[in-house]
Design an enzyme around this catalytic site. Structure first.
Site, PDB file in Angstrom:
ATOM      1  CE1 TYR A 144       5.659   3.893   1.090  1.00  0.00           C
ATOM      2  CE2 TYR A 144       4.705   1.804   0.471  1.00  0.00           C
ATOM      3  CZ  TYR A 144       4.920   3.144   0.217  1.00  0.00           C
ATOM      4  OH  TYR A 144       4.369   3.723  -0.904  1.00  0.00           O
ATOM      5  CE  LYS A 195      14.876  10.343  -9.638  1.00  0.00           C
ATOM      6  NZ  LYS A 195      14.565  10.859 -10.975  1.00  0.00           N
ATOM      7  CG  ASP A 228      12.218  10.235 -13.394  1.00  0.00           C
ATOM      8  OD1 ASP A 228      12.755   9.120 -13.462  1.00  0.00           O
ATOM      9  OD2 ASP A 228      12.863  11.291 -13.503  1.00  0.00           O
ATOM     10  CG  ASP A 252       1.949   1.950  -2.738  1.00  0.00           C
ATOM     11  OD1 ASP A 252       0.893   1.521  -3.225  1.00  0.00           O
ATOM     12  OD2 ASP A 252       2.008   2.591  -1.663  1.00  0.00           O
ATOM     13  CG  ASP A 256      -2.608   1.919  -6.812  1.00  0.00           C
ATOM     14  OD1 ASP A 256      -2.731   0.680  -6.830  1.00  0.00           O
ATOM     15  OD2 ASP A 256      -3.011   2.628  -5.868  1.00  0.00           O
TER      16      ASP A 256
END
Ligand code: NAD
Length: 367
Positions: A144, A195, A228, A252, A256
């Site tokens: 970001y 990852k 994942d 993020d 959620d």
């Protein structure tokens, strides 16, 4: 007893409604424990735009700089939807606040009492004991914020965009410390999510986290999971996690997902800790409900105040070091909702719903 000095930024729509109740609960809890509250209320978000022409008015920022923590409501809503993206209340108020106070660590409890299992989209058999985990997300690094961040037109006329994911070891270690402290107060288990089979930043993340925990907290059980898989495991068996620890973008998304699995946004609190210490020798922090301004129910006195009240409890714990007082508020909320069965409409499931004020009154009684 030291005075607790914090800035109160209620924001828009249900923000002021739930903030009023959180302040009543705080006043009650603090005065019973012999602490004085010293707070001022200031405009932010849409209220800032309407009254001062700025989503984060200068006076509001100055007030925050004087304080030891910020108790935040939520900002934005249909009234300001037509503004350009950069002027939208969320972006123009929250992001500059995060930047001004270097809020690098986001702490989000994912708590679903077994009695509220109906609020979760998961089958009750998957969550026999409810859900109780904490997500720690790095908040100021990663893709970001990394540079370069560009969009350009290639010679063949195609457009090409680029974001950059960057992490430094120091950034990883300082948020690892927050994950470790959180795990220490719980079951001493941290699952670090990355990852590392694809991304260089994730390889560094995994190496750094492994070395850091081995050196500083060898007694904490550290595991690693690809993002994942973590996304799948969160819906398959959330009970396997205690502290879920990850970088900015993964956090993020996963936080959620966690909120959704836990059911009502009206129950979900969060804390964002800064790099600076405050007068109590604790991190400066911003404390806010995980949900938004709920314009669909605003002004009717029916919003669930628990997320705001639990955010205030997090403020007591992290920025003022008042763990026992925070736990007392958390227990009062739990008893009100579970044993007493007093519920606002979002978690009522057929019971006669209580209003925002009645819910807070019941919590105060349980204090
Ligand atoms: P939302 O979280 O406001 O609402 C989603 C649903 O959850 C709604 O049905 C709402 O009624 C319900 N809900 C949320 N909090 C509740 C509470 N305390 N009690 C009972 N029900 C509650 O999300 P949205 O509708 O997508 O966004 C509304 C506005 O809030 C938008 O302008 C958005 O940009 C803003 N927003 C702000 C923040 C923030 O300030 N940090 C975060 C998210 C969204």
């Amino acid at each position: 007893m030291p005075t607790l000095k914090f800035a109160v930024l209620p924001g828009d729509y249900i923000g002021p409604e739930v903030m009023t109740e959180a302040l009543r609960v705080l006043e009650h809890a603090a005065s019973a424990a012999g602490h004085a509250l010293d707070y001022q209320i200031a405009d932010i978000g849409g209220a800032g735009i309407d009254r001062h022409g700025q989503a984060l008015p200068d006076a509001t920022l100055a007030l925050c700089r004087e304080a030891d923590a910020i108790l935040f409501g939520s900002v934005g809503g249909p009234k300001w939807e037509k503004l350009p993206p950069a002027a939208q209340p969320e972006r123009a108020a929250l992001l500059p606040l995060r930047k001004a106070f270097n809020l690098f660590a986001n702490i989000r409890p994912g708590l679903l009492y077994p009695e509220l299992a109906e609020a979760s989209p998961l089958k009750p058999a998957r969550i026999p004991r409810g859900i109780d985990l904490v997500c720690i997300r790095e908040l100021t690094g990663g893709i970001y914020f990394g540079r370069p961040k560009t969009t350009l037109t290639l010679e063949n006329g195609e457009r090409q965009a680029c974001d950059t994911m960057v992490y430094r070891t120091g950034e990883i270690e300082r948020v690892a410390a927050v994950a470790a402290a959180t795990a220490r107060a719980r079951a001493r288990r941290v699952c670090s999510v990355d990852k590392a089979n694809v991304l260089e930043t994730s390889v560094l993340w995994r190496e750094t986290v492994t070395a850091w925990f081995a050196e500083k907290h060898p007694d904490i059980a550290l595991t690693h999971m690809y993002v994942d898989n973590a996304a799948m495991q969160l819906v398959r068996d959330p009970g396997q996690f205690d502290v879920l620890f990850t970088e900015n973008m993964f956090g993020d998304i996963l936080s959620d997902e966690m909120a959704s699995v836990c059911g009502s946004l009206g129950m979900m609190a969060s804390a964002s800790l800064g790099t600076a210490g405050n007068r109590h020798g604790k991190p400066f922090g911003l404390y806010e409900p995980a949900g938004g301004t709920a314009p669909d129910i605003a002004g009717r006195g029916i919003a669930n105040p628990c997320a705001q009240i639990l955010s205030a409890a997090l403020m007591l714990r992290h920025s003022f070091g008042l763990d026992a007082l925070a736990a007392k508020i958390e227990a009062a909320v739990r008893k009100t909702v579970t044993q007493d069965g007093i519920r606002t409409a979002d978690i009522a499931f057929g019971r006669p719903p209580a209003g925002t004020r009645a819910m807070a009154d019941a919590i105060i009684k349980n204090l």
